[in-house]
Scaffold this active site. Structure first.
Site, PDB file in Angstrom:
ATOM      1  N   ASP A  66       0.857  -1.195   0.000  1.00 38.16           N
ATOM      2  CA  ASP A  66       0.000   0.000   0.000  1.00 38.16           C
ATOM      3  C   ASP A  66       0.892   1.244   0.000  1.00 38.16           C
ATOM      4  O   ASP A  66       0.895   2.021   0.946  1.00 38.16           O
ATOM      5  CB  ASP A  66      -0.876  -0.074   1.261  1.00 38.16           C
ATOM      6  CG  ASP A  66      -1.913   1.027   1.345  1.00 38.16           C
ATOM      7  OD1 ASP A  66      -2.039   1.822   0.396  1.00 38.16           O
ATOM      8  OD2 ASP A  66      -2.600   1.076   2.388  1.00 38.16           O
ATOM      9  N   LYS A  68       0.979   3.957  -1.990  1.00 40.84           N
ATOM     10  CA  LYS A  68       0.352   5.264  -2.283  1.00 40.84           C
ATOM     11  C   LYS A  68       1.328   6.235  -2.932  1.00 40.84           C
ATOM     12  O   LYS A  68       1.571   7.336  -2.423  1.00 40.84           O
ATOM     13  CB  LYS A  68      -0.259   5.888  -1.028  1.00 40.84           C
ATOM     14  CG  LYS A  68      -1.356   5.052  -0.398  1.00 40.84           C
ATOM     15  CD  LYS A  68      -2.080   5.815   0.703  1.00 40.84           C
ATOM     16  CE  LYS A  68      -3.224   5.054   1.311  1.00 40.84           C
ATOM     17  NZ  LYS A  68      -2.818   3.941   2.191  1.00 40.84           N
ATOM     18  N   PHE A  69       1.848   5.857  -4.086  1.00 36.16           N
ATOM     19  CA  PHE A  69       2.745   6.741  -4.841  1.00 36.16           C
ATOM     20  C   PHE A  69       2.007   8.030  -5.187  1.00 36.16           C
ATOM     21  O   PHE A  69       0.790   8.012  -5.432  1.00 36.16           O
ATOM     22  CB  PHE A  69       3.199   6.050  -6.125  1.00 36.16           C
ATOM     23  CG  PHE A  69       4.081   4.865  -5.898  1.00 36.16           C
ATOM     24  CD1 PHE A  69       5.426   5.035  -5.601  1.00 36.16           C
ATOM     25  CD2 PHE A  69       3.576   3.571  -5.975  1.00 36.16           C
ATOM     26  CE1 PHE A  69       6.254   3.930  -5.385  1.00 36.16           C
ATOM     27  CE2 PHE A  69       4.394   2.469  -5.765  1.00 36.16           C
ATOM     28  CZ  PHE A  69       5.731   2.655  -5.467  1.00 36.16           C
ATOM     29  N   ASP A  71       4.131  10.985  -6.825  1.00 32.27           N
ATOM     30  CA  ASP A  71       5.088  11.951  -7.384  1.00 32.27           C
ATOM     31  C   ASP A  71       5.056  11.917  -8.918  1.00 32.27           C
ATOM     32  O   ASP A  71       4.211  11.242  -9.515  1.00 32.27           O
ATOM     33  CB  ASP A  71       6.491  11.652  -6.826  1.00 32.27           C
ATOM     34  CG  ASP A  71       7.292  12.930  -6.605  1.00 32.27           C
ATOM     35  OD1 ASP A  71       7.261  13.814  -7.484  1.00 32.27           O
ATOM     36  OD2 ASP A  71       7.945  13.035  -5.559  1.00 32.27           O
ATOM     37  N   GLY A  73       6.173  10.962 -12.815  1.00 34.80           N
ATOM     38  CA  GLY A  73       6.410   9.634 -13.386  1.00 34.80           C
ATOM     39  C   GLY A  73       7.823   9.123 -13.166  1.00 34.80           C
ATOM     40  O   GLY A  73       8.026   7.986 -12.735  1.00 34.80           O
ATOM     41  N   THR A  75      10.083   9.888 -10.923  1.00 35.94           N
ATOM     42  CA  THR A  75      10.394   9.592  -9.519  1.00 35.94           C
ATOM     43  C   THR A  75       9.668   8.336  -9.039  1.00 35.94           C
ATOM     44  O   THR A  75      10.272   7.484  -8.375  1.00 35.94           O
ATOM     45  CB  THR A  75      10.017  10.812  -8.636  1.00 35.94           C
ATOM     46  OG1 THR A  75      10.741  11.930  -9.110  1.00 35.94           O
ATOM     47  CG2 THR A  75      10.341  10.559  -7.175  1.00 35.94           C
TER      48      THR A  75
END
Ligand code: 5IU
Length: 250
Positions: A66, A68-69, A71, A73, A75
């Site tokens: 989990d 939850k990126f 940032d 693309g 990074t």
């Protein structure tokens, strides 16, 4: 889910790898999925990942980090593939906030698609005052529809089926909806979490998978028999609600 007759996902938010593995081994027979937050584990090392993968095979469940990126693309592609945790190497699915726009999906899919991974988009949240509502939620669904090769569903509080579609459309989405904020005994916690029952989530709101954390392991991560009993209780409640929804639709 069909094979195990389970739409229960357990969220294992503990800080010691010993507790983490003991909880997963106890709930394993009752779950379709285990949700992790590996960045909270204090004694993390690569052998933990190997043991998690072994448990996933032993008990036949999917692993969902989990993360939850959120940032740009470039990074998120690095956060997903590299660093200490190398999430893409072992987590079957992960998730992202749609806030940066479609480039977050391109960034993550450049790493995950060749590995056969899938992505969930966060289109709603369970917390009081969440900002993921209205047009934000609608745009998240639109982003998912435009990237069906990698996006498999949503973290949301209700089914996203038909959201933002024209009234008379015959298109069906067929995305999965996984829903946190589920508890049979508590209504919430002291930090804004809000709980609904499996029946409310699956039958009334049309979600597919219940995600349960402290409702299952909350009292004491050492009480393995109690954890097993709670997992069975939530699995039965979740599956019964799902059966009722399917028969009501038939
Ligand atoms: N989680 C939520 N609500 C959300 C999202 C994620 O609770 O809207 I997006 C996560 C946080 C925690 C788990 O890892 O789901 C729920 O744990 P409890 O069942 O212990 O509250």
């Amino acid at each position: 889910m069909e094979r195990k007759k389970s739409n229960l996902a357990v969220s294992v938010d503990v800080t010691k790898s010993k507790d983490f593995l003991a909880i997963i081994d106890a709930v394993g027979p009752f779950v379709c999925l285990v949700k992790t937050h590996v960045d909270i584990i204090e004694d993390f090392d690569q052998s933990l990942v190997q043991q998690l993968q072994d448990l996933s095979i032993k008990h036949d469940f999917v692993i969902f980090e989990d993360r939850k990126f959120a940032d740009i693309g470039n990074t998120v592609a690095l956060q997903y593939s590299s660093g200490v945790h190398k999430i893409a190497n072992w987590s079957h699915i992960t998730n992202a906030h749609p806030v940066p726009g479609p480039s977050i999906i391109s960034g993550l899919s450049s790493v995950g698609l060749p590995l056969g991974r899938g992505l969930l988009l966060l289109s709603e949240m369970s917390t009081k005052g969440a900002l993921a509502v209205g047009s934000y939620t609608q745009e998240a669904v639109r982003m998912a529809r435009a990237h069906r090769d990698f996006v498999i569903g949503f973290i949301a509080q209700r089914t996203m089926e038909g959201i933002g579609m024209q009234e008379n459309t015959v298109d069906k989405d067929d995305f999965l909806t996984l829903t946190p904020g589920v508890g049979l005994d508590a209504k919430g916690d002291a930090m804004g979490q809000q709980y609904r029952t499996p029946r409310q989530v699956i039958l009334e709101s049309g979600c597919d998978v219940i995600i349960v954390g402290r409702g299952i392991y909350g009292k004491d991560p050492g009480l393995v028999d109690e954890i097993r009993a709670q997992a069975k209780r939530y699995m039965e409640a979740g599956w019964e609600a799902y059966q009722d929804r399917v028969s009501a639709q038939a």
